[in-house]
Design a protein around this motif. Structure first.
Motif, PDB file in Angstrom:
ATOM      1  N   VAL A 138       5.046  10.009  -0.202  1.00  0.00           N
ATOM      2  CA  VAL A 138       6.014   8.904  -0.181  1.00  0.00           C
ATOM      3  C   VAL A 138       5.338   7.505  -0.260  1.00  0.00           C
ATOM      4  CG1 VAL A 138       8.027  10.300   0.886  1.00  0.00           C
ATOM      5  CG2 VAL A 138       6.284   9.112   2.267  1.00  0.00           C
ATOM      6  N   GLU A 139       4.093   7.469   0.389  1.00  0.00           N
ATOM      7  CA  GLU A 139       3.490   6.115   0.656  1.00  0.00           C
ATOM      8  C   GLU A 139       3.310   5.519  -0.553  1.00  0.00           C
ATOM      9  OE1 GLU A 139       3.519   4.873   3.500  1.00  0.00           O
ATOM     10  OE2 GLU A 139       3.880   6.176   4.679  1.00  0.00           O
ATOM     11  N   LEU A 140       2.603   6.083  -1.727  1.00  0.00           N
ATOM     12  CA  LEU A 140       2.246   5.365  -2.736  1.00  0.00           C
ATOM     13  C   LEU A 140       2.976   5.803  -3.905  1.00  0.00           C
ATOM     14  CD1 LEU A 140      -1.422   6.395  -2.502  1.00  0.00           C
ATOM     15  CD2 LEU A 140      -0.539   4.329  -1.722  1.00  0.00           C
ATOM     16  N   SER A 141       4.175   6.376  -3.755  1.00  0.00           N
ATOM     17  CA  SER A 141       5.214   6.490  -4.725  1.00  0.00           C
ATOM     18  C   SER A 141       5.679   5.105  -5.463  1.00  0.00           C
ATOM     19  CB  SER A 141       6.100   7.161  -4.476  1.00  0.00           C
ATOM     20  OG  SER A 141       7.143   6.639  -3.359  1.00  0.00           O
ATOM     21  N   LEU A 142       5.541   3.951  -4.922  1.00  0.00           N
ATOM     22  CA  LEU A 142       5.893   2.923  -5.312  1.00  0.00           C
ATOM     23  C   LEU A 142       5.134   2.199  -6.653  1.00  0.00           C
ATOM     24  CD1 LEU A 142       5.897   0.902  -1.813  1.00  0.00           C
ATOM     25  CD2 LEU A 142       7.896   1.910  -3.101  1.00  0.00           C
ATOM     26  N   TYR A 143       4.050   2.821  -6.978  1.00  0.00           N
ATOM     27  CA  TYR A 143       3.224   2.305  -8.164  1.00  0.00           C
ATOM     28  C   TYR A 143       3.248   3.415  -9.159  1.00  0.00           C
ATOM     29  CZ  TYR A 143       0.822  -0.216  -4.246  1.00  0.00           C
ATOM     30  OH  TYR A 143       0.543  -0.743  -3.048  1.00  0.00           O
ATOM     31  N   LYS A 144       4.306   4.222  -8.985  1.00  0.00           N
ATOM     32  CA  LYS A 144       4.545   5.110 -10.375  1.00  0.00           C
ATOM     33  C   LYS A 144       5.107   4.226 -11.563  1.00  0.00           C
ATOM     34  CE  LYS A 144       7.170   9.106 -11.603  1.00  0.00           C
ATOM     35  NZ  LYS A 144       8.138  10.185 -11.131  1.00  0.00           N
ATOM     36  N   LEU A 145       5.657   3.004 -11.277  1.00  0.00           N
ATOM     37  CA  LEU A 145       5.949   2.264 -12.414  1.00  0.00           C
ATOM     38  C   LEU A 145       4.955   1.535 -13.186  1.00  0.00           C
ATOM     39  CD1 LEU A 145       8.924   0.302 -10.432  1.00  0.00           C
ATOM     40  CD2 LEU A 145       9.195   2.171 -12.002  1.00  0.00           C
ATOM     41  N   ILE A 146       3.723   1.382 -12.737  1.00  0.00           N
ATOM     42  CA  ILE A 146       2.673   0.891 -13.320  1.00  0.00           C
ATOM     43  C   ILE A 146       1.647   1.921 -13.832  1.00  0.00           C
ATOM     44  CG2 ILE A 146       2.649  -1.147 -11.923  1.00  0.00           C
ATOM     45  CD1 ILE A 146       0.392  -0.199 -10.310  1.00  0.00           C
TER      46      ILE A 146
END
Length: 887
Positions: free
Chosen positions: A587-595
């Motif tokens: 859950v911590e690094l899932s924010l970067y899936k868009l890039i």
């Protein structure tokens, strides 16, 4: 009366009782003590004075400038009315600054120094700037000297030039100086005196270089000289004298040029070794002048007589030759040294015949010509090509703007209450006094979350005594997280870090907007946070070269990782940087899936670029090891030592992409929870991590590893040895602090981003920059909505040996890349496993299995040890027939 009674009454008679205080009479209030010394030293006083002087400078400038146009009307009123009338009355003047401006300007110009009064504006300006800034921006004493000289020189010069004019160009001072000087030395003498004074000041200020052009020595024609040099054992002509002083020559052209110079005989007592240097200077000067005579002299080279020279180089041409050489070489050092030796340091006669030193001088003369030849070879005609720009694949890419980030009300550090600082200072001093420890000085530096008190102990005080009072000082200050630095590295002070009552947030936006980050030329700049003195801490991840982060749960590790990643996103283009993100928490690094299609890297065939499965983590780490080996092979073939040199060669189009060369982006591996991987995979994760940490920095692969359990079984000695840069957030014990930093102190941090950074041998306390989750989402969405690459950056494929154990080699179950590998081998006619690794980005094991299948298909020959296999198929048509038969 008894004796005892007398004893008791006697003292009472001597000490009368004091009168009781009268309640009707009030005590006199104690007058407040005004500390003038502290008021003068106060920073605010300096700033007020600075503003005053700046306004005075502007005021005078406006008044003086207005006086230039209104002096005729205002001068009559100043003469007519008294000072009292000008200040109190209602006299109308034309000066822009009223009666005061007219009165001040009249006194500065008419009764003072004339047009030179503008120098006072400059003087007030530099005083004001120095006071406001709080440091010496302008050197006051040096400017005062220039101003005094200018007042005298300009006023007198203007009075002399404008003698008899109505406007007071020189003022009263200039007229008085001009009148006295003209009467003393006359008008002509005064003019000469002013010219000398003006030029003297310019020479002193700018140090002009006055140099008389020297005449070049014209060498005589060499035709009559050659027979004399060749036949005469004792030189009798000037040309022969010159030839006699030359050493045994190595190249022929050197003798020919020396023989072409006319010289006069000198005494034999002069030293020969020193004068050979000017001869070489003459040689360099004459060579381009007479190139036609060079072929004429080679037969003379072996004929110089072996006896010692009897004639010397004439003295007059020597300084001329030296001056000409100075103009050409622009290096006066060696020539001045030679000139000094020629005049002062004659050598003993025994040094005349030293062919080694003479030969050395000749080699230095020819060195420039060899360098010129190399330069000509370097700049030989080539087809001009534009440098390769990897960012052109995404030419429309836009970097995220700072408006996507928030300030978090952290524009300024919250200034601590002066009373609180004073109270803490007194508590520290009193605590130390209780243990008989005296100090000489104490100062405070207020940071975002911590205030550093620096103390200078008195002579003879042991530092260990102050260090042992850590708990006592914490008790007296009623504060949590007291940390004593004894001593502070690089300073002669002891530091006591005390947490602030009011803490301020360090916003990442402020760090990224700073000039230090914006103008950074680092390869991988990361903004970590602010120091105690509010200085931004910007570091280069490429020079760390790996970063180890540890801290207890909830102390800021995940925010720290987001800070590092966002810093890199704001500075690097997608073609220059790729991330390999490992997130066991999911859950911590899932924010970067868009890039993903811009900055992320993944294994071939994987759907998700953010790795969460432990088995896939193992494959990814081994794939990174394969990528590292491939990059080292490319560096070896390119003849470079690191990624920067390799990419520079590639962008200059000096490497052939058909041979497998490509532009290498930086790769940053981020592991959010390393302890979980070690617990589930153990050695399978530790070994590739250790290998990458040891070798990957030169090829642009860098690691950021975070864990909340900094124990010795998680952070082993092998890993610690290759992670010189470490970050420690608050931990639970001193043992954990020593595990991560090799020193205690992390257990005394106050949490919420408070951290210690060990980098370049220094331990620095920082407040980590804060970036919130919505800010990271905004940055990722801004990048993700732009056009990206067709897919994420693909790492080399890794096949686990366990998956292929027990399987027999069969062409019916050949590798999916079999046909592509066959085409690569046939096209290059080289049966090399390393060729398949470089061209197809494969691991060694898979490339070896492909080579075995190609051997079974009859495309390559058997293994020949270290040599490449023979390619049995010569054309692509033959290869196509073999491939059709296998279908």
């Amino acid at each position: 009366m008894s004796k005892n009674k007398l004893k008791t009454e006697k003292p009472e008679s001597k000490k009368p009782k004091a009168p009781a205080p009268n309640p009707d009479v009030l005590k006199k209030d104690k007058e407040p003590e005004v500390k003038v010394k502290e008021l003068v030293k106060d920073e605010r006083t300096h700033k007020v004075m600075g503003v005053f002087f700046l306004l005075l400078s502007v005021y005078c400038f406006i008044a003086f400038t207005s006086y230039l146009f209104t002096w005729e009307d205002d001068q009559d009123k100043v003469f007519r009315y008294s000072t009292k009338e000008l200040l109190i009355g209602d006299v109308k003047v034309d000066n822009l600054l009223g009666r005061l401006g007219a009165y001040v300007s009249h006194n500065f110009f008419y009764n003072g120094v004339g047009i030179a009064a503008y120098l006072f504006c400059y003087f007030f300006f530099i005083i004001g700037v120095n006071f406001i800034v709080g440091r010496r921006v302008f050197r006051v004493w040096r400017n005062v000297k220039y101003i005094i000289f200018g007042l005298l020189f300009i006023s007198m010069s203007m009075a002399f030039v404008a003698n008899g004019a109505d406007f007071p160009w020189g003022g009263a001072l200039g007229n008085a100086l001009d009148k006295w000087t003209s009467g003393f030395v006359g008008k002509t003498g005064t003019a000469l005196l002013l010219l000398v004074a003006g030029f003297s000041w310019l020479i002193w200020k700018f140090n002009f270089n006055f140099k008389w052009p020297e005449k070049k020595v014209k060498p005589p024609k060499p035709a009559p000289v050659a027979p004399v040099v060749a036949t005469s054992p004792v030189p009798a002509t000037p040309a022969a004298n010159m030839q006699a002083t030359a050493p045994v020559p190595e190249p022929a052209r050197g003798n020919s040029l020396k023989g072409n110079v006319s010289m006069a005989p000198q005494l034999q007592e002069e030293e020969e070794e020193v004068e050979e240097i000017p001869m070489q200077l003459i040689e360099k000067e004459v060579e381009p002048v007479m190139p036609a005579h060079v072929p004429y002299m080679p037969p003379v080279a072996p004929t110089p007589p072996p006896q010692p020279p009897v004639a010397k180089m004439p003295a007059p041409p020597e300084p001329e030759m030296i001056e000409e050489e100075e103009e050409e070489e622009e290096d006066p050092g060696p020539l001045l040294y030679v000139e000094e030796v020629l005049e002062e340091a004659p050598a003993p006669p025994k040094k005349r015949n030293q062919p080694e030193e003479v030969a050395f001088e000749i080699k230095e003369t020819f060195k420039d010509e060899e360098d010129d030849t190399e330069e000509l070879a370097t700049v030989r005609p080539t087809v001009p090509v534009d440098p390769y720009d990897p960012s052109l694949d995404l030419r429309d890419y836009r970097y995220p703007g700072l408006d996507l980030l928030e300030n978090h009300n952290a524009d300024k550090i919250i200034v601590q209450d002066t009373g609180e600082l004073e109270k803490n200072k007194n508590q520290i001093i009193d605590t130390l006094k209780n243990y008989d420890i005296s100090i000489q000085k104490i100062s405070a530096t207020v940071g975002p979350t911590v205030t550093l008190y620096e103390i200078v102990p008195a002579a003879g005080v042991r530092i260990s005594r102050i260090k042992n009072l850590e708990d006592d000082i914490a008790l007296s200050l009623s504060a949590l997280g007291i940390r004593i630095i004894a001593p502070i590295p690089g300073k002669g002070t002891i530091g006591i870090e005390v947490p602030n009552v009011k803490k301020s947030i360090v916003s990442l936006k402020n760090l990224l907007a700073s000039e230090k980050f914006q103008s950074s030329t680092m390869d991988l700049p990361i903004a970590l946070g602010k120091k105690i003195d509010n200085e931004n801490f910007i570091a280069d991840l490429a020079k760390m070269p790996h970063l180890l982060m540890a801290g207890a749960t909830g102390q800021g590790k995940s925010v720290g990782i987001n800070t590092l990643l966002v810093s890199l996103l704001y500075k690097k283009h997608p073609s220059q940087l790729k991330f390999v993100l490992v997130d066991p928490k999911k859950v911590e690094l899932s924010l970067y899936k868009l890039i993903e299609k811009h900055f992320l890297a993944k294994l071939p065939g994987e759907d998700d670029a953010i790795i969460t499965d432990t088995k896939k983590v193992i494959h990814t780490l081994n794939a990174l090891c394969i990528e590292m080996d491939l990059r080292y092979d490319l560096l070896k073939e390119a003849g470079t030592r690191n990624i920067r040199e390799y990419n520079a060669k590639f962008t200059q189009r000096r490497l052939n992409p058909q041979k497998g060369h490509r532009y290498l982006p930086f790769i940053v591996l981020v592991v959010d929870e390393f302890a979980d991987l070690i617990m589930t995979a153990g050695k399978e994760v530790e070994m590739p991590i250790a290998r990458l940490a040891q070798l990957a920095r030169a090829v642009g692969i860098h690691l950021i590893i975070a864990t909340q359990r900094p124990s010795v079984n998680i952070i082993t000695g092998t890993i610690k040895a290759n992670f010189p840069a470490r970050v420690a957030f608050k931990v639970s014990s001193k043992i954990d602090s020593r595990t991560i930093l090799d020193i205690g102190g992390a257990e005394q941090l106050i949490g919420q981003g408070d951290m210690l950074v060990s980098f370049n041998g220094e331990l620095v306390r920082l407040q980590c920059a804060f970036v919130d989750t919505p800010e990271v989402e905004s940055v990722a969405e801004f990048i993700g909505h732009q056009k990206g690459y067709p897919d994420a950056f693909l790492l080399p494929e890794y096949v686990d040996d366990k998956d292929t154990d027990g399987k027999e080699l069969s062409l019916a179950d050949r590798d999916p890349l079999f046909e592509e590998a066959a085409q690569v081998i046939v096209q290059n006619q080289q049966g090399s496993t390393s060729l398949l690794q470089r061209r197809m980005k494969l691991g060694y094991n898979r490339a070896g299995r492909l080579m075995d299948q190609l051997e079974a298909a009859g495309i390559v020959g058997p293994n020949m040890g270290s040599k490449a296999r023979d390619v049995l198929v010569k054309t692509e048509s033959e290869l196509q027939e073999i491939l059709n038969d296998l279908l």
